[in-house]
Design a protein around this motif. Structure first.
Motif, PDB file in Angstrom:
ATOM      1  N   HIS A  27       0.932  -1.287   0.479  1.00 53.96           N
ATOM      2  CA  HIS A  27      -0.213  -0.365  -0.471  1.00 53.96           C
ATOM      3  C   HIS A  27       0.210   1.604  -0.148  1.00 53.96           C
ATOM      4  O   HIS A  27       0.160   2.201  -0.673  1.00 53.96           O
ATOM      5  CB  HIS A  27      -1.377   0.322   1.076  1.00 53.96           C
ATOM      6  CG  HIS A  27      -2.440  -0.441   1.128  1.00 53.96           C
ATOM      7  ND1 HIS A  27      -3.004  -0.399   0.498  1.00 53.96           N
ATOM      8  CD2 HIS A  27      -2.352  -1.951   1.589  1.00 53.96           C
ATOM      9  CE1 HIS A  27      -4.398  -1.529   1.056  1.00 53.96           C
ATOM     10  NE2 HIS A  27      -3.726  -2.104   1.713  1.00 53.96           N
ATOM     11  N   LEU A  28       2.197   1.877   0.932  1.00 51.51           N
ATOM     12  CA  LEU A  28       3.134   2.535   0.956  1.00 51.51           C
ATOM     13  C   LEU A  28       3.646   2.234  -0.041  1.00 51.51           C
ATOM     14  O   LEU A  28       4.761   3.784   0.099  1.00 51.51           O
ATOM     15  CB  LEU A  28       3.640   1.952   2.310  1.00 51.51           C
ATOM     16  CG  LEU A  28       2.422   2.340   2.581  1.00 51.51           C
ATOM     17  CD1 LEU A  28       2.698   2.271   4.739  1.00 51.51           C
ATOM     18  CD2 LEU A  28       1.535   3.919   2.911  1.00 51.51           C
ATOM     19  N   ILE A  41      10.105   2.598   5.191  1.00 49.31           N
ATOM     20  CA  ILE A  41       8.701   2.935   5.199  1.00 49.31           C
ATOM     21  C   ILE A  41       8.604   1.049   6.043  1.00 49.31           C
ATOM     22  O   ILE A  41       7.891   1.249   6.717  1.00 49.31           O
ATOM     23  CB  ILE A  41       7.802   2.266   3.868  1.00 49.31           C
ATOM     24  CG1 ILE A  41       7.534   3.882   3.422  1.00 49.31           C
ATOM     25  CG2 ILE A  41       6.893   1.682   3.881  1.00 49.31           C
ATOM     26  CD1 ILE A  41       7.539   3.733   1.999  1.00 49.31           C
ATOM     27  N   VAL A  60      -1.777   1.273   8.208  1.00 46.81           N
ATOM     28  CA  VAL A  60      -0.935   1.938   6.810  1.00 46.81           C
ATOM     29  C   VAL A  60      -0.955   3.355   7.155  1.00 46.81           C
ATOM     30  O   VAL A  60       0.164   4.017   6.504  1.00 46.81           O
ATOM     31  CB  VAL A  60      -2.283   1.481   5.556  1.00 46.81           C
ATOM     32  CG1 VAL A  60      -2.010   2.783   4.570  1.00 46.81           C
ATOM     33  CG2 VAL A  60      -2.274   0.087   5.091  1.00 46.81           C
ATOM     34  N   SER A  61      -1.993   3.049   7.561  1.00 45.91           N
ATOM     35  CA  SER A  61      -2.312   4.964   7.947  1.00 45.91           C
ATOM     36  C   SER A  61      -1.070   5.393   8.914  1.00 45.91           C
ATOM     37  O   SER A  61      -0.998   6.451   8.694  1.00 45.91           O
ATOM     38  CB  SER A  61      -3.647   5.388   8.637  1.00 45.91           C
ATOM     39  OG  SER A  61      -3.630   6.909   9.495  1.00 45.91           O
ATOM     40  N   SER A  63       1.783   4.134   8.969  1.00 47.91           N
ATOM     41  CA  SER A  63       3.052   3.878   8.545  1.00 47.91           C
ATOM     42  C   SER A  63       4.022   4.911   7.649  1.00 47.91           C
ATOM     43  O   SER A  63       4.485   4.629   7.367  1.00 47.91           O
ATOM     44  CB  SER A  63       2.973   2.502   8.400  1.00 47.91           C
ATOM     45  OG  SER A  63       2.957   1.865   9.118  1.00 47.91           O
ATOM     46  N   LYS A  64       2.967   5.538   7.634  1.00 47.07           N
ATOM     47  CA  LYS A  64       2.611   7.197   6.255  1.00 47.07           C
ATOM     48  C   LYS A  64       3.858   8.216   7.454  1.00 47.07           C
ATOM     49  O   LYS A  64       4.177   8.603   6.389  1.00 47.07           O
ATOM     50  CB  LYS A  64       1.271   7.704   5.570  1.00 47.07           C
ATOM     51  CG  LYS A  64       0.385   6.480   4.892  1.00 47.07           C
ATOM     52  CD  LYS A  64      -0.881   7.200   4.440  1.00 47.07           C
ATOM     53  CE  LYS A  64      -1.541   6.853   3.621  1.00 47.07           C
ATOM     54  NZ  LYS A  64      -2.604   6.675   3.220  1.00 47.07           N
ATOM     55  N   GLN A  65       3.625   8.171   8.406  1.00 50.84           N
ATOM     56  CA  GLN A  65       4.299   8.946   9.163  1.00 50.84           C
ATOM     57  C   GLN A  65       5.293   9.120   9.638  1.00 50.84           C
ATOM     58  O   GLN A  65       5.830   7.562   9.722  1.00 50.84           O
ATOM     59  CB  GLN A  65       3.153   9.614  10.184  1.00 50.84           C
ATOM     60  CG  GLN A  65       1.963  10.037  10.276  1.00 50.84           C
ATOM     61  CD  GLN A  65       0.802  10.082  11.103  1.00 50.84           C
ATOM     62  OE1 GLN A  65       1.212   9.967  12.244  1.00 50.84           O
ATOM     63  NE2 GLN A  65      -0.548   9.967  11.195  1.00 50.84           N
TER      64      GLN A  65
END
Length: 70
Positions: A27-28, A41, A60-61, A63-65
């Protein structure tokens, strides 16, 4: 795949955990990312998972940060 390498370095994960981590990584991951960005990531995903985040969407949310405090 960086996520499997990082997961192996971090500890022992069962096949279902590896599958979850792999899905979150996909996803990332984007084609224009450098190997260093992909490693970062993968590290974030594993750190969040090891911190107790087991829900795929939440992983997912979060790990974007970037990791760390601000």
């Amino acid at each position: 795949m960086p996520i499997r390498t990082k997961a192996t370095e971090a500890g022992i994960f069962n096949p279902s955990e590896l599958a979850l981590l792999g899905r979150v990584f996909e996803h990332l991951r984007f084609d224009n990312q450098s190997p260093e960005q992909r490693d970062a990531i993968a590290s974030r995903i594993i750190a969040n998972y090891m911190a107790g985040i087991k829900d795929e969407a939440e992983l997912v949310s979060l790990s974007k940060q970037p990791l760390g405090r601000r």
